[in-house]
Design a protein around this motif. Sequence first.
Motif, short mmCIF file in Angstrom:
data_model
loop_
_atom_site.label_atom_id
_atom_site.label_comp_id
_atom_site.label_asym_id
_atom_site.label_seq_id
_atom_site.Cartn_x
_atom_site.Cartn_y
_atom_site.Cartn_z
N LEU A 55 0.83 -1.21 0.00
CA LEU A 55 0.00 0.00 0.00
C LEU A 55 0.86 1.26 0.00
CD1 LEU A 55 -2.79 -0.98 2.55
CD2 LEU A 55 -3.07 -0.55 0.10
N LEU A 56 1.88 1.27 0.83
CA LEU A 56 2.77 2.43 0.91
C LEU A 56 3.50 2.64 -0.41
CD1 LEU A 56 3.73 4.67 2.79
CD2 LEU A 56 5.47 3.10 3.67
N ALA A 58 2.54 1.67 -3.40
CA ALA A 58 1.57 2.13 -4.39
C ALA A 58 1.26 3.61 -4.19
CB ALA A 58 0.28 1.30 -4.30
N PHE A 59 1.20 4.05 -2.93
CA PHE A 59 0.96 5.47 -2.67
C PHE A 59 2.10 6.34 -3.20
CE2 PHE A 59 1.42 9.20 0.17
CZ PHE A 59 0.31 9.89 -0.28
N PHE A 60 3.34 5.88 -3.03
CA PHE A 60 4.47 6.66 -3.55
C PHE A 60 4.39 6.80 -5.07
CE2 PHE A 60 6.88 5.04 0.32
CZ PHE A 60 6.64 6.20 1.04
N VAL A 61 4.04 5.73 -5.75
CA VAL A 61 3.91 5.78 -7.22
C VAL A 61 2.75 6.69 -7.59
CG1 VAL A 61 3.46 4.42 -9.28
CG2 VAL A 61 5.00 3.53 -7.53
N PHE A 62 1.64 6.59 -6.87
CA PHE A 62 0.49 7.48 -7.12
C PHE A 62 0.90 8.94 -6.94
CE2 PHE A 62 -3.01 9.90 -5.17
CZ PHE A 62 -3.94 9.87 -6.20
N ALA A 63 1.60 9.23 -5.83
CA ALA A 63 2.01 10.61 -5.53
C ALA A 63 3.00 11.14 -6.56
CB ALA A 63 2.60 10.70 -4.13
N ALA A 64 3.72 10.26 -7.22
CA ALA A 64 4.67 10.70 -8.24
C ALA A 64 3.95 11.46 -9.36
CB ALA A 64 5.40 9.49 -8.83
N PHE A 65 2.67 11.13 -9.56
CA PHE A 65 1.91 11.77 -10.64
C PHE A 65 0.84 12.73 -10.12
CE2 PHE A 65 3.48 7.66 -12.06
CZ PHE A 65 4.24 8.06 -13.13
N ARG A 66 0.77 12.90 -8.82
CA ARG A 66 -0.20 13.81 -8.20
C ARG A 66 0.52 14.72 -7.21
NH1 ARG A 66 -3.97 12.80 -11.73
NH2 ARG A 66 -5.12 10.87 -11.47
N PRO A 67 1.00 15.87 -7.70
CA PRO A 67 1.79 16.76 -6.83
C PRO A 67 1.12 17.15 -5.52
CG PRO A 67 1.98 17.45 -9.11
CD PRO A 67 0.93 16.36 -9.07
N ALA A 68 -0.19 17.19 -5.47
CA ALA A 68 -0.88 17.56 -4.23
C ALA A 68 -0.60 16.55 -3.12
CB ALA A 68 -2.37 17.67 -4.47
N PHE A 69 -0.29 15.32 -3.48
CA PHE A 69 -0.04 14.27 -2.49
C PHE A 69 1.44 14.10 -2.17
CE2 PHE A 69 -4.18 13.26 -4.20
CZ PHE A 69 -4.90 12.94 -3.06
N PRO A 71 3.76 16.09 -0.64
CA PRO A 71 4.23 16.36 0.73
C PRO A 71 3.90 15.21 1.69
CG PRO A 71 3.23 18.32 -0.18
CD PRO A 71 2.94 17.20 -1.15
N LEU A 72 2.72 14.64 1.58
CA LEU A 72 2.36 13.51 2.43
C LEU A 72 3.24 12.30 2.13
CD1 LEU A 72 0.54 12.36 4.60
CD2 LEU A 72 -1.14 11.82 2.82
N ALA A 73 3.55 12.09 0.86
CA ALA A 73 4.44 10.99 0.47
C ALA A 73 5.83 11.20 1.05
CB ALA A 73 4.50 10.88 -1.05
N PHE A 74 6.32 12.43 1.03
CA PHE A 74 7.64 12.70 1.61
C PHE A 74 7.65 12.38 3.11
CE2 PHE A 74 7.94 16.28 -1.74
CZ PHE A 74 8.35 15.39 -2.70
N ILE A 75 6.62 12.81 3.82
CA ILE A 75 6.53 12.55 5.26
C ILE A 75 6.47 11.06 5.53
CG2 ILE A 75 5.06 12.81 7.30
CD1 ILE A 75 4.27 15.61 6.09
N ALA A 76 5.59 10.36 4.83
CA ALA A 76 5.46 8.91 5.01
C ALA A 76 6.77 8.20 4.66
CB ALA A 76 4.31 8.37 4.16
N GLY A 77 7.40 8.64 3.60
CA GLY A 77 8.65 8.03 3.17
C GLY A 77 9.76 8.21 4.18
N PHE A 78 9.91 9.44 4.67
CA PHE A 78 10.96 9.69 5.66
C PHE A 78 10.71 8.88 6.94
CE2 PHE A 78 12.00 13.64 3.24
CZ PHE A 78 13.36 13.38 3.07
N ILE A 79 9.47 8.80 7.38
CA ILE A 79 9.15 8.02 8.58
C ILE A 79 9.49 6.55 8.35
CG2 ILE A 79 7.28 7.16 10.05
CD1 ILE A 79 5.97 9.97 9.70
N SER A 80 9.07 6.02 7.22
CA SER A 80 9.33 4.61 6.92
C SER A 80 10.82 4.30 6.83
CB SER A 80 8.63 4.23 5.60
OG SER A 80 8.98 2.93 5.21
#
Length: 126
Positions: A55-56, A58-69, A71-80
């Motif tokens: 899920l995580l 897939a979210f990163f790949v989704f966020a790659a094409f949706r700039p609005a998401f 910042p959330l991807a960066f936060i989730a990524g750094f935490i992970s």
Amino acid sequence: MRYLISAMLIVVGIIHLLPFAGVLGSEKLSALYGLSINDPNLVILMRHRAVLFGLLGAFFVFAAFRPAFQPLAFIAGFISVVSFLWLAWSTGNYNAQIARVFTADIIALICLIIATACYLFIQNKR
């Protein structure tokens, strides 16, 4: 720069999608992590972990094409990534497969730093 952000998030996504194969069972989990996972309870937990990583990722790949998401991807990524790196570093004495995961997360961390820097640069230009 937007393409670089997307490329970096896709790399991070792929790194997080790789453990998803563990959902297939204990044999795949053993191959991924170099551990003998025979306890059914541990198999359930590790397979669930594989789903969460899927899920995580897939979210990163989704966020790659949706700039609005992004910042959330960066936060989730750094935490992970940082949490795994810290846990592995502070525990130490891990096997070769976990060392491979550690290296992959170093790559993911570099990608996240590059992507975040580019994103902030673009935001400051506005």
